[in-house]
Design an enzyme around this catalytic site. Structure first.
Site, PDB file in Angstrom:
ATOM      1  N   SER A  60      -6.376  -9.505   6.254  1.00 26.13           N
ATOM      2  CA  SER A  60      -5.900  -9.718   7.619  1.00 26.13           C
ATOM      3  C   SER A  60      -4.996 -11.273   7.741  1.00 26.13           C
ATOM      4  O   SER A  60      -5.194 -11.863   8.660  1.00 26.13           O
ATOM      5  CB  SER A  60      -6.718  -9.713   8.799  1.00 26.13           C
ATOM      6  N   GLU A 107     -11.313 -10.419  -1.437  1.00 26.14           N
ATOM      7  CA  GLU A 107     -10.771  -9.767  -0.166  1.00 26.14           C
ATOM      8  C   GLU A 107     -12.134  -9.067   0.253  1.00 26.14           C
ATOM      9  O   GLU A 107     -12.759  -8.114   0.015  1.00 26.14           O
ATOM     10  CB  GLU A 107      -9.910  -8.574  -0.363  1.00 26.14           C
ATOM     11  N   LYS A 139       0.911  -1.226   0.001  1.00 24.98           N
ATOM     12  CA  LYS A 139       0.033   0.115  -0.089  1.00 24.98           C
ATOM     13  C   LYS A 139       0.848   1.214  -0.015  1.00 24.98           C
ATOM     14  O   LYS A 139       1.895   1.245  -0.741  1.00 24.98           O
ATOM     15  CB  LYS A 139      -0.858  -0.104   1.361  1.00 24.98           C
ATOM     16  N   HIS A 153      -8.496  -3.037  -6.239  1.00 23.28           N
ATOM     17  CA  HIS A 153      -8.586  -3.225  -5.026  1.00 23.28           C
ATOM     18  C   HIS A 153      -9.480  -2.213  -4.247  1.00 23.28           C
ATOM     19  O   HIS A 153      -9.919  -1.192  -4.690  1.00 23.28           O
ATOM     20  CB  HIS A 153      -6.977  -2.836  -4.425  1.00 23.28           C
TER      21      HIS A 153
END
Length: 261
Positions: free
Chosen positions: A218, A172, A12, A100
């Site tokens: 995570s 995700e 990121k 994303h």
């Protein structure tokens, strides 16, 4: 079919180019070469780090690969701030993340734009990691599978069957990204299996069987083993845990079935 796991670390907007070099060196030191026969490992740094990472990977002949966090749907021209697939290919990138949830949320990117970016990536020889996922309200309403299938269709719209065979899909769940909450291995398998079934419909069962479907949200060394053990989960798109070189290497080693003798 046996699909080689992929562990991709999405940094990121973290780490300058000096810090990027240190992190890649740490990963390389912590993950012996023998693991790369069983797992593909990639880092996804900010644009400003890519040249430094390329120089290190090439100079030290590392088996680690790398990619970018986004690209322009355009090849060149008056698109201030955009970065083209051609530039990324010249920098030696193997992968590029498209769609994303942070791009979809903060930059209002929709499925049509994601599909255009995926097509552009393929045009330039890059493997797009196409991200899809649901928010918590969708999950709690029990509509998570339908939501992800609709997003998958939109994000691959216009791609030929053989092109679909060249993408990576990352599931995700947005509610699990950076929150410490993680979908259970069974939750991940449920959606990833539905994704593969839809890929068979969009392309063919043969092609669907070759596409790697990752889980992101995570992911860490404590849960990655259970997640990648699922039949339709082929690795992870790792966020915060990828910023710790030793932890990321441990995570990749577990995905490879390690520790290896």
């Amino acid at each position: 079919m046996s699909r080689k796991p992929l562990i991709a670390g999405n940094w990121k907007m973290n780490l300058n180019h000096y810090e990027a070099i240190a992190l890649v060196q740490k990963i390389a030191f912590s993950l012996p070469d023998k693991y790369y026969d069983r797992v593909d490992v990639a880092v996804i740094p900010p644009f400003t780090d890519l040249r430094s990472v390329q120089t290190l990977v090439d100079g030290d002949k590392l088996r680690l690969t790398y990619g970018a966090q986004d690209l322009s749907p355009h090849d060149s021209g008056a698109y201030t701030g955009d970065v083209s697939g051609a530039f990324l290919a010249k920098l030696g990138c193997s992968y590029v993340v498209v769609g994303h949830s942070e791009r979809r949320t903060y930059h209002n990117e929709d499925d049509a734009l994601v599909a255009a970016k995926a097509a552009t990536a393929l045009k330039h020889g890059l493997t797009p990691i196409v991200c899809i996922g649901e928010h918590l309200d969708v999950r709690e309403a029990g509509n998570h599978v339908a939501h992800n299938i609709e997003q998958l269709r939109g994000s691959l719209a216009g791609l030929l069957a053989e092109q679909i065979g060249s993408v990576v899909i990352a599931y995700e769940p947005v509610w699990a990204i950076g929150t410490g909450r993680v979908a259970s291995a069974a939750d991940a398998q449920e959606v990833c299996a539905a994704i593969r079934k839809e890929l068979a419909s969009l392309a063919s069962p043969r092609i669907a069987d070759t596409v790697r479907v990752l889980y992101g949200g995570s992911v860490n060394a404590k849960n990655v083993g259970d997640i990648v053990a699922q039949d339709d989960v082929d690795g992870g798109l790792v966020g915060g845990a990828s910023l710790d070189g030793e932890h990321f290497a441990t995570l990749a080693a577990i995905a490879a079935g390690g520790p290896l003798p």
